[in-house]
Design a protein around this motif. Structure first.
Motif, mmCIF file in Angstrom:
data_model
loop_
_atom_site.group_PDB
_atom_site.id
_atom_site.type_symbol
_atom_site.label_atom_id
_atom_site.label_comp_id
_atom_site.label_asym_id
_atom_site.label_seq_id
_atom_site.Cartn_x
_atom_site.Cartn_y
_atom_site.Cartn_z
ATOM 1 N N ASP A 1 18.204 29.657 14.541
ATOM 2 C CA ASP A 1 18.071 28.776 15.703
ATOM 3 C C ASP A 1 19.281 27.847 15.780
ATOM 4 O O ASP A 1 19.532 27.056 14.872
ATOM 5 C CB ASP A 1 16.780 27.956 15.577
ATOM 6 C CG ASP A 1 16.451 27.186 16.850
ATOM 7 O OD1 ASP A 1 17.344 27.042 17.709
ATOM 8 O OD2 ASP A 1 15.317 26.713 16.965
ATOM 9 N N ARG A 2 20.024 27.949 16.859
ATOM 10 C CA ARG A 2 21.235 27.131 17.018
ATOM 11 C C ARG A 2 20.918 25.643 17.089
ATOM 12 O O ARG A 2 21.747 24.801 16.725
ATOM 13 C CB ARG A 2 21.999 27.564 18.282
ATOM 14 C CG ARG A 2 22.474 29.003 18.251
ATOM 15 C CD ARG A 2 23.366 29.240 17.066
ATOM 16 N NE ARG A 2 23.708 30.648 16.890
ATOM 17 C CZ ARG A 2 24.306 31.138 15.834
ATOM 18 N NH1 ARG A 2 24.607 30.337 14.818
ATOM 19 N NH2 ARG A 2 24.592 32.423 15.740
ATOM 20 N N ASN A 3 19.731 25.308 17.568
ATOM 21 C CA ASN A 3 19.361 23.890 17.622
ATOM 22 C C ASN A 3 19.237 23.307 16.216
ATOM 23 O O ASN A 3 19.603 22.145 15.971
ATOM 24 C CB ASN A 3 18.046 23.723 18.379
ATOM 25 C CG ASN A 3 18.184 24.027 19.854
ATOM 26 O OD1 ASN A 3 19.245 23.789 20.449
ATOM 27 N ND2 ASN A 3 17.123 24.562 20.457
ATOM 28 N N LEU A 4 18.701 24.109 15.275
ATOM 29 C CA LEU A 4 18.603 23.641 13.895
ATOM 30 C C LEU A 4 19.987 23.382 13.307
ATOM 31 O O LEU A 4 20.211 22.367 12.629
ATOM 32 C CB LEU A 4 17.865 24.674 13.044
ATOM 33 C CG LEU A 4 16.359 24.812 13.262
ATOM 34 C CD1 LEU A 4 15.810 25.935 12.394
ATOM 35 C CD2 LEU A 4 15.655 23.505 12.934
ATOM 36 N N VAL A 5 20.900 24.304 13.577
ATOM 37 C CA VAL A 5 22.259 24.144 13.064
ATOM 38 C C VAL A 5 22.913 22.906 13.681
ATOM 39 O O VAL A 5 23.541 22.097 12.983
ATOM 40 C CB VAL A 5 23.095 25.401 13.350
ATOM 41 C CG1 VAL A 5 24.544 25.198 12.910
ATOM 42 C CG2 VAL A 5 22.497 26.618 12.648
ATOM 43 N N ALA A 6 22.744 22.745 15.003
ATOM 44 C CA ALA A 6 23.350 21.598 15.684
ATOM 45 C C ALA A 6 22.768 20.279 15.173
ATOM 46 O O ALA A 6 23.499 19.314 14.930
ATOM 47 C CB ALA A 6 23.142 21.726 17.192
ATOM 48 N N ASN A 7 21.461 20.247 14.995
ATOM 49 C CA ASN A 7 20.828 19.016 14.492
ATOM 50 C C ASN A 7 21.286 18.700 13.069
ATOM 51 O O ASN A 7 21.474 17.526 12.708
ATOM 52 C CB ASN A 7 19.308 19.164 14.522
ATOM 53 C CG ASN A 7 18.761 19.186 15.936
ATOM 54 O OD1 ASN A 7 19.402 18.695 16.861
ATOM 55 N ND2 ASN A 7 17.581 19.760 16.101
ATOM 56 N N SER A 8 21.476 19.747 12.261
ATOM 57 C CA SER A 8 21.953 19.519 10.892
ATOM 58 C C SER A 8 23.345 18.925 10.895
ATOM 59 O O SER A 8 23.657 18.030 10.103
ATOM 60 C CB SER A 8 21.949 20.837 10.108
ATOM 61 O OG SER A 8 20.647 21.373 10.046
ATOM 62 N N ARG A 9 24.186 19.424 11.794
ATOM 63 C CA ARG A 9 25.557 18.888 11.867
ATOM 64 C C ARG A 9 25.554 17.446 12.379
ATOM 65 O O ARG A 9 26.366 16.624 11.928
ATOM 66 C CB ARG A 9 26.401 19.779 12.754
ATOM 67 C CG ARG A 9 26.600 21.180 12.181
ATOM 68 C CD ARG A 9 27.758 21.882 12.854
ATOM 69 N NE ARG A 9 27.934 23.219 12.333
ATOM 70 C CZ ARG A 9 28.520 23.506 11.181
ATOM 71 N NH1 ARG A 9 28.970 22.522 10.406
ATOM 72 N NH2 ARG A 9 28.648 24.756 10.778
ATOM 73 N N ILE A 10 24.642 17.145 13.307
ATOM 74 C CA ILE A 10 24.552 15.770 13.809
ATOM 75 C C ILE A 10 24.174 14.821 12.678
ATOM 76 O O ILE A 10 24.659 13.683 12.599
ATOM 77 C CB ILE A 10 23.530 15.691 14.958
ATOM 78 C CG1 ILE A 10 24.079 16.424 16.194
ATOM 79 C CG2 ILE A 10 23.211 14.234 15.298
ATOM 80 C CD1 ILE A 10 23.081 16.540 17.321
ATOM 81 N N LEU A 11 23.323 15.320 11.772
ATOM 82 C CA LEU A 11 22.899 14.502 10.640
ATOM 83 C C LEU A 11 23.932 14.451 9.522
ATOM 84 O O LEU A 11 23.700 13.834 8.478
ATOM 85 C CB LEU A 11 21.567 15.027 10.086
ATOM 86 C CG LEU A 11 20.366 14.889 11.030
ATOM 87 C CD1 LEU A 11 19.148 15.597 10.451
ATOM 88 C CD2 LEU A 11 20.053 13.422 11.295
ATOM 89 N N GLY A 12 25.087 15.115 9.723
ATOM 90 C CA GLY A 12 26.180 15.026 8.761
ATOM 91 C C GLY A 12 26.221 16.125 7.731
ATOM 92 O O GLY A 12 26.925 15.990 6.715
ATOM 93 N N ALA A 13 25.489 17.236 7.933
ATOM 94 C CA ALA A 13 25.488 18.332 6.958
ATOM 95 C C ALA A 13 26.819 19.069 7.000
ATOM 96 O O ALA A 13 27.383 19.320 8.072
ATOM 97 C CB ALA A 13 24.347 19.298 7.253
ATOM 98 N N SER A 14 27.324 19.440 5.836
ATOM 99 C CA SER A 14 28.546 20.229 5.743
ATOM 100 C C SER A 14 28.225 21.710 5.969
ATOM 101 O O SER A 14 27.057 22.100 6.059
ATOM 102 C CB SER A 14 29.188 20.051 4.364
ATOM 103 O OG SER A 14 28.314 20.530 3.347
ATOM 104 N N ASN A 15 29.284 22.526 6.062
ATOM 105 C CA ASN A 15 29.069 23.965 6.243
ATOM 106 C C ASN A 15 28.257 24.551 5.089
ATOM 107 O O ASN A 15 27.381 25.403 5.290
ATOM 108 C CB ASN A 15 30.420 24.689 6.351
ATOM 109 C CG ASN A 15 31.087 24.456 7.683
ATOM 110 O OD1 ASN A 15 30.424 24.218 8.687
ATOM 111 N ND2 ASN A 15 32.409 24.521 7.697
ATOM 112 N N ARG A 16 28.562 24.104 3.882
ATOM 113 C CA ARG A 16 27.829 24.602 2.710
ATOM 114 C C ARG A 16 26.360 24.212 2.782
ATOM 115 O O ARG A 16 25.465 25.022 2.494
ATOM 116 C CB ARG A 16 28.464 24.035 1.444
ATOM 117 C CG ARG A 16 27.791 24.464 0.154
ATOM 118 C CD ARG A 16 28.591 23.965 -1.048
ATOM 119 N NE ARG A 16 27.895 24.246 -2.302
ATOM 120 C CZ ARG A 16 26.993 23.445 -2.837
ATOM 121 N NH1 ARG A 16 26.672 22.306 -2.228
ATOM 122 N NH2 ARG A 16 26.402 23.758 -3.981
#
Length: 287
Positions: free
Chosen positions: A177-192
């Motif tokens: 789900d792209r929304n999960l990925v986008a939300n993770s990046r908003i929260l500061g998650a790195s690629n790893r």
């Protein structure tokens, strides 16, 4: 009637429905398992009867009683290659090792190519070409490279396991789900962190789907390698029985292989159920 009775009736009704659903599901499982057993017994009885009546050639097709006698003889007195448990363990060891290596390679490369588009563009055509090759014919090449030992059988199992696991892991990584990925990046998650905490958990169900099929492929790879050339294993039992025109021995080795495959499938299903307890159970039955 006490004033608490309506409340008690309301709370009892869902519990009764839950018990009724559980009872229906249990009866359905019993019916399915019973029908499976009856079907198997019917087929074995038909095979035995046709062979004894000489409708089919008992020499070529054997019969269930002779197959059972062959398994009993191997279990009690051993095989020409050694104890029966040793042959089963040898094949299972080769299949398990090839399966583990193939699964790890398929998951790692599948997730990597699913996450990194550049890698997918570069390696994609090569993987498609390799997947199009008839991988069973690689077994003689592995035998030349690695000899009669378990390494050649492990290699055959690896190439059969790798591709179904790879494509499922790749598709699972792409279907996150792209929304999960986008939300993770908003929260500061790195690629790893996105890969480990979002992509891999989301792709797990895809990967487990391939594990059920891939272990059967691992057994096929080990058996084919042993059939071509080996010092031990169920595949060697098949080859030796075929060389002496012992049809019962061929079927007996196939039965043992089927039992090993069913036990492995049951273990994988148990692990999947434990890992995916959060998924709703399929309670649908034929009505």
């Amino acid at each position: 009637m006490s004033p608490e009775s309506p409340t008690l009736n309301k709370t009892a009704a869902p519990a009764d429905r839950s018990r009724a659903r559980a009872r229906t599901a249990r009866n359905h499982r019993l019916l399915v398992h019973g029908t499976r057993v009856l079907l198997l017994l019917g087929l074995l009885a038909l095979w035995e009867g046709l062979a004894r009546a000489a409708v089919i050639d008992p020499f070529n097709f054997s019969m269930p009683s002779k197959v059972w006698d062959q398994i009993s003889q191997w279990a009690l007195h051993g095989t020409p290659q050694g104890p029966l448990w040793e042959q089963i363990w040898y094949t299972l060891y080769e299949a398990l090792l090839g399966w583990v290596i193939g699964v790890i390679g398929g998951v790692v490369l599948g997730i990597a190519l699913g996450r990194i588009r550049f890698l997918a563009d570069v390696l994609g055509p090569y993987i498609k070409v390799l997947n199009a090759l008839p991988r069973i014919v690689l077994a003689p090449i592995f035998l030349i490279w690695f000899g009669l030992g378990p390494a050649s059988k492990v290699a055959s199992a690896v190439v059969l396991v790798f591709f179904p696991v790879f494509f499922n892991a790749f598709q699972g990584a792409r279907e996150v789900d792209r929304n999960l990925v986008a939300n993770s990046r908003i929260l500061g998650a790195s690629n790893r962190q996105v890969t480990l905490q979002v992509v891999i958990p989301s792709a797990t169900s895809w990967i487990f789907t391939s594990l059920h099929v891939s272990f059967g492929f691992a057994l096929i790879g080990a058996i084919v390698g042993e059939y071509i050339g080996a010092t031990k294993g169920l595949g060697l039992l098949v080859s030796a029985s075929q060389g002496t025109f012992n049809a019962a021995g061929v079927y007996a080795a196939m039965v043992l292989l089927a039992v090993v495959a069913l036990l492995a499938e049951g273990l994988l299903a148990f692990l999947e159920k434990r890992l995916f307890r959060w998924k709703p159970a399929d309670t649908s039955t034929d009505r």
